[in-house]
Design an enzyme around this catalytic site. Structure first.
Site, PDB file in Angstrom:
ATOM      1  N   ASP A 280     -12.406  -0.928  15.469  1.00 51.85           N
ATOM      2  CA  ASP A 280     -13.540  -0.212  14.849  1.00 51.85           C
ATOM      3  C   ASP A 280     -13.953  -0.936  13.574  1.00 51.85           C
ATOM      4  OD1 ASP A 280     -15.367   1.869  14.536  1.00 51.85           O
ATOM      5  OD2 ASP A 280     -14.012   2.951  13.240  1.00 51.85           O
TER       6      ASP A 280
ATOM      7  N   LYS B 102       0.846  -1.189   0.000  1.00 47.30           N
ATOM      8  CA  LYS B 102       0.000   0.000   0.000  1.00 47.30           C
ATOM      9  C   LYS B 102       0.884   1.243   0.000  1.00 47.30           C
ATOM     10  CE  LYS B 102      -3.492   2.357   2.850  1.00 47.30           C
ATOM     11  NZ  LYS B 102      -4.329   2.244   4.071  1.00 47.30           N
TER      12      LYS B 102
END
Length: 351
Positions: A141, A54
């Site tokens: 999350d 990434k």
């Protein structure tokens, strides 16, 4: 001369030869441009394993982006849990701090995310059990797009709550809202771990039913959809709200009775519904904690308590600092230089 420059750059802990070898050992497969990064898959010839690379998109264009990039790097370095994406390697082609503009994160390659998987197939009961069990083991999350899944149904969490800081700037914001706990939607009170338990409950329902449970069009509509199931808050809950405006708003809502989830999901395994009932409670203090949820009968088939390790404490002190863009760059550069990769032998070599 060139060698000396590289040697000086990596004198703080990264092995020069290993770094150069890693650059050469990655076989790029494809590129995919997404909102905040450019991602590619690759093969690490040291181990023969597939990895994901990434490249953050313009990580230092502002203090906010620089802080976010630093935090993502720090968290990836910190994570050492089988159900949370960690960092295989990190590198930059920039040879000095004044030339430092981009860097690359190398992570395990998973193949797809849970959101895409749910669109492609109806998940069997045992897959739902296994996936939710893994979510609880590595809780963060959560929304389906933040949960990476491979062909063996192994799951890793790959988001670290970054979207909480600047929701309006993130893509997928509308979808994210469907999995947010009610106290997060309107910033009612301080968050605890149970905001994520709520997300797990929403995702679990979607895996079992094939559709989102709370599909609100905006903040207030989302809250309305939630209360159609949970019922409107009790007076005890209202007194816990920190904002007087929130208290007044909730008091003004029409009274709605809580739905019986066993009746609502009558075709679902009752043990699964019991898990959902513990998770989708309006009062965050009443929701089940992850460790407690793992002990419920629904997960007994997959439970291995010795593997349910807790993450080591994460130091947020720098993350919460108010620093300049150049200071965030310097901290990020230092974190890259100090990264110590774990060289894991391939299975063939080990045998």
């Amino acid at each position: 001369m060139v060698y000396r420059r590289w040697e000086g750059m990596f004198k703080n802990g990264i092995n020069l030869i290993l770094t150069l070898y890693f650059f050469l050992s990655l076989s790029l497969q494809h590129l995919n441009l997404i909102s905040m990064s450019v991602s590619s898959s690759a093969v690490d010839f040291r181990t023969g394993t597939k990895v994901a690379i990434k490249k953050l998109h313009r990580p230092f264009q502002s203090e906010l982006f620089a802080k976010r990039a630093y935090r993502e790097l720090r968290l990836l370095k910190h994570m050492k849990h089988e159900n949370v994406i960690g960092l295989v390697y990190v590198f930059t082609a920039d040879l000095s701090l004044d030339r430092f503009h981009d860097f690359y994160l190398v992570m395990p390659f998973m193949g797809t995310d849970l959101g895409k998987l749910m669109k492609l197939q109806n998940l069997s009961e045992d897959k739902v059990q296994f996936l939710v069990y893994q979510m609880l083991k590595g809780l963060k999350d959560l929304k389906p797009g933040n949960l990476a899944v491979n062909q063996e149904c192994e799951l890793k969490i790959l988001d670290f709550g970054l979207a909480r800081q600047a929701d309006s700037e993130m893509t997928g914001y509308v979808v994210t809202r469907w999995y947010r706990a009610p106290e997060v939607i309107l910033s009612w009170m301080h968050y605890t771990q149970t905001v994520d338990i709520w997300s797990v409950g929403c995702i679990m329902v979607e895996m079992l039913s094939g559709k989102p449970l709370f599909k609100g069009n905006d903040h207030l509509d989302q809250l309305t959809e939630i209360m159609k199931i949970t019922g409107t808050p009790t007076q005890d809950f209202i007194t816990k709200l920190q904002s007087q405006d929130a208290k007044n708003y909730v008091k003004s809502l029409p009274k709605v009775q809580k739905k019986d989830l066993q009746e609502l999901f009558s075709k679902v395994n009752p043990q699964a519904v019991t898990v959902i009932e513990c998770m989708l409670l309006l009062d965050p203090e009443s929701r089940v904690m992850a460790a407690e949820a793992l002990t419920l009968p629904y997960f007994s088939e997959f439970r291995e308590p010795e593997e349910e390790t807790e993450a080591q404490p994460y130091d947020h002190s720098v993350d919460n600092s108010d620093l300049s863009l150049e200071q965030w760059k310097r901290h990020t550069f230092t974190e890259i230089l100090s990264f110590q990769p774990q060289v894991v032998e391939s299975r063939e070599t080990a045998l």
